[in-house]
Structure formats: structure tokens, C-alpha cells
Design an enzyme around this catalytic site. Sequence first.
Site, mmCIF file in Angstrom:
data_model
loop_
_atom_site.group_PDB
_atom_site.id
_atom_site.type_symbol
_atom_site.label_atom_id
_atom_site.label_comp_id
_atom_site.label_asym_id
_atom_site.label_seq_id
_atom_site.Cartn_x
_atom_site.Cartn_y
_atom_site.Cartn_z
ATOM 1 N N GLU A 164 0.784 -1.235 0.000
ATOM 2 C CA GLU A 164 0.000 0.000 0.000
ATOM 3 C C GLU A 164 0.817 1.287 0.000
ATOM 4 O OE1 GLU A 164 -2.819 -0.272 3.235
ATOM 5 O OE2 GLU A 164 -4.082 -1.619 2.079
ATOM 6 N N GLU A 192 -5.879 -8.401 0.016
ATOM 7 C CA GLU A 192 -6.575 -8.164 1.286
ATOM 8 C C GLU A 192 -8.027 -7.839 0.989
ATOM 9 O OE1 GLU A 192 -4.943 -5.179 3.996
ATOM 10 O OE2 GLU A 192 -2.913 -5.883 3.588
HETATM 11 C C1 BGP Z 1 -4.709 -2.280 5.234
HETATM 12 C C2 BGP Z 1 -3.373 -2.729 5.759
HETATM 13 C C3 BGP Z 1 -3.438 -3.811 6.776
HETATM 14 C C4 BGP Z 1 -4.617 -3.746 7.712
HETATM 15 C C5 BGP Z 1 -5.904 -3.368 7.014
HETATM 16 C C6 BGP Z 1 -7.019 -3.003 7.953
HETATM 17 O O1 BGP Z 1 -4.659 -0.953 4.842
HETATM 18 O O2 BGP Z 1 -2.568 -3.188 4.707
HETATM 19 O O3 BGP Z 1 -2.200 -3.852 7.423
HETATM 20 O O4 BGP Z 1 -4.362 -3.100 8.858
HETATM 21 O O5 BGP Z 1 -5.746 -2.298 6.141
HETATM 22 O O6 BGP Z 1 -6.877 -1.667 8.340
HETATM 23 P P1 BGP Z 1 -7.022 -1.156 9.796
HETATM 24 O O7 BGP Z 1 -6.255 -2.094 10.634
HETATM 25 O O8 BGP Z 1 -6.479 0.223 9.780
HETATM 26 O O9 BGP Z 1 -8.475 -1.172 10.089
#
Ligand code: BGP
Length: 466
Positions: A160, A368
Site C-alpha cells: 500500500e 486483502e
Molecule cells: C490495510 C493494511 C493492513 C490492515 C488493514 C485493515 O490498509 O494493509 O495492514 O491493517 O488495512 O486496516 P485497519 O487495521 O487500519 O483497520
Amino acid sequence: MTKFLWGSGTAAYQCEGGWNSGGRGVTQWDDFSHNSKMNINNVTGDVSSDFYHHYDEDIKMMAEGGQNAFRFSIAWSRIIPDGTGKVNQEGIDFYKKVLASCKKYGVEPFVTLYHYDMPLDLFKNGGWENRDTVSAYLTYAKVCFYEFHDEIKYWTTINEPNYDTLCSYAIGNYPPYKHNLEERWHAMYNMMLASALAIKEFRNQNYQGQIGVVSDSYSIETLEDNDDYRKAKDNADLFFNRSVNDTCVLGKWPEEFLEKLKADNYDLSWIKKNDAEIFSQGKVDFLGVNAYDRILVKPYHGKETVLTNNNTGDGEIPKNMIANWFQFDEDKNVKKNAWGMEIYPKSVYTLLKDLNDRYPNTPFVITENGVGLYDKIEDGQIDDKARIEYQNGFVEWMKKAMSEGCNVFGYFIWSTMDLYSWVNGYTKRYGLVYVDYENNQKRIPKKSFYWYKDLIEKEENINEDD
Ligand code: BGP
């Protein structure tokens, strides 16, 4: 034909714990969680899900859940603790053990080199705004390729580039807590350069396997259709998607994007003459796509730039407006989670179709997809219906995009087990497996874990008719 990858994912800082074990160096996230007043939830990743000690159990459980692939990241600070200099053999040994467990249980490792965490010394020297970090990253990538190339077929360079730099340099909720888009673009440029150099190196060494970038990408949508709205949509597409995706898929920064930065009067002297050649040689084999929600935009003619995020889970919808670009809009008819994220599975269909139109013949993998919820144990069980509904919707829409010609070769749910959510702490849970943080990090599969197992069984041959 290769098997469709059905798996789930994690990242080193978020799940490993063992923050000062095995010769690991300190990272900016340790510094954040130990020392910063920006750590509003006041927890650390010191122990987290303790994957450092539970990796074998976790990977075994994935296999029992029918998953054939595991996305995880390597902690730079375990491999080169100070960022430059000495390589830490204990760190290498740890990941060799993780990879051996993957092999033992028949789970394909899908590995990210950089998922938000870097050695603190590099960070203090300017992090991604300093071009020295690019060289340090390349050295780190070389060590990983050399040590692990026999065991890893799927690599990704950076997780990201968009969201990481947005939070770190523009929203300012991640270290170094800045509010400056110019610095943000500079940092992102260097990340993309580091990624291109690593890809070039991977090819030069003729390593077997494939390498890509993990890009948080969005279906950009509007509630009205007129010239002004279309302009806002194009701007948001450049801002969130094309800045990263054109650069790593086509090997070139989009002209329109650079024009926008010039129009913002930014000093672009960090773009060096020979960089264009590096980008052209650093194209990806596939694009990893982190798909959570769409971005709804409308025109913005104001002068002020305001960027926010919801790290409290109080239901507030983040307001974002960027002078000369666009502002966020809200569709009141669409459900949101407590952190203001839309529950809108169709977005993955629109996103994949858009990506496929722009980058035809590119293999995609959903690296993801997940939803943060306040999961609770009741009678020893976690009945996460809302997660099942959300994930099921995404899989259905992904399948529709595939049936219409999008080449998707894998799908990873975020996350394998509950883990640390950046700034949000531990109450925002994403896992297919519950982690009881009060009880020695005991693992309890949620209902979604079994739902996923059944789905994988049914869909095993998803790409067999292509
Ligand atoms: C993405 C990241 C992850 C994870 C996910 C959920 O942006 O790659 O590492 O954390 O989001 O986000 P958050 O934990 O901020 O809710």
C-alpha cells in the site's frame, strides 16, 4: 494450470510480537506504541497475537481451514536490525522456520517485503523521504531474495504505497504524523522507486517466481454524472489508483498525475533523470489489490485541504477534501462499519473491471479483503455473521468479474487471526480466528473460519474452466 490461491493474510508488526526477541531491531511502530501521544488506544505490538511463538499452530490451522496460501510480511528489523549493516541470522532462521511450516502443511507462502514497518534509524533519518532509504531497502530485498528464493514463489515489494503514505504524511495518524501532501508524494515516489529497483534485481538474478506490488485500489464512484463530477472522479482515480498502479504496471508515472503535482506548485526536484529507466524496468508480474471499500467523491472548489480518518470506531464518517482535486461524498443508503467503512461488496467487481480495462492481460490477486468488527465471544463461540455476509458478497462479485474476463489468481482475507490494527489497537478485529488476548493469546476459530472452509471446498476449481 496453477491452483487458485485461497488464503488469508497478516503483517509482521501486527501479529508477531517478540518485539525484542531474536535480535530484532526497533521500528517506528515500536516507537509509536511505546512513546507517542498519538497512540490513542494506548496499546503496543510487543506481544500482539504472538505469531512469533504460535506460527506453526497458525499455519496448521489455516491448512485445516482449507486455505492453501498464506500472505505474511518479513520484518525488515529482524533481517537488518539497524536498517543498514549487519544481517541478523536469527531473523533469517525465524522466517525459515515459518516457511518450513508452510511447506509441512501445504500452504503457499505469499510474502511482502515491506508492510509499514522499518528500522527506527532509517526512519529517523527521514524514512521514505530520504533516498538513502531506497538503497537500504534494496540491500534488504537482496538479502531476502538470496536467503528465501527457494521457498518463496510469490513476492510483493511494498504494501500500500498509497494508504501508508497518506496516513503517515497527509492524514498524520501514522508516524511521522505529518500533514503535508508534497512530502507525501515525495515519500511515495521513493517507495515506488525502491519497489522498481527490487523487481529489477529479482529479474537480474533470474529467481524463479513472480513479483508484484500490493496496492490499495478503489472503485471510484460518484452520485451524480456531469462534467464537474467526472473531473473529480478522474482526479481521485489519479490520486488513489493510477499514481501507484500505472507506475508499477506500465512502468511510468502518469503524465496527467505529474501535471497535477506541478499545478499544485510542488518542488519535484526529487525526480531524477535516470529514474524513468528504472521504473520502466521495474514492472510487476501481477498486481496485488487490497480491496475493502469504494471511494465516493464529488467536486471540491474550496481552498482548504482536510484529511481525516476514524481511529475510534465511534461510527463517524471521515471527512476528506483536497484543494484542486476532489472531496469525499457520502451515500446515506449504504451501511458502514463502526469505523465509517462502507459495506459495499459490489465495489470489487467495479474495481476489477476498471483495472482490467486499464491494464489488460494483467494478472490480479486480491491480497486483502476484510472488515473490522467488535467481535465478542458468547458461550465459547464467535458468531461473526456480519463478516460472513461481507466476505461472501465480495467473493460473489469477484467471481462475476472473473467470469467477465478478469484474470484473478488468488483471494486473501484480512486477516488470518485477530491482530493489531494500526492506531485502532485490538478492539477492531478482522480475524477468521479469534485471539483471546487475556488468555495467553488462545486461538478460537470464528464462524467465518468454517464458512471460508466450506466456500473453498465448493470453489476449489474456480478457475478450471478458463
Ligand atoms: C490495510 C493494511 C493492513 C490492515 C488493514 C485493515 O490498509 O494493509 O495492514 O491493517 O488495512 O486496516 P485497519 O487495521 O487500519 O483497520
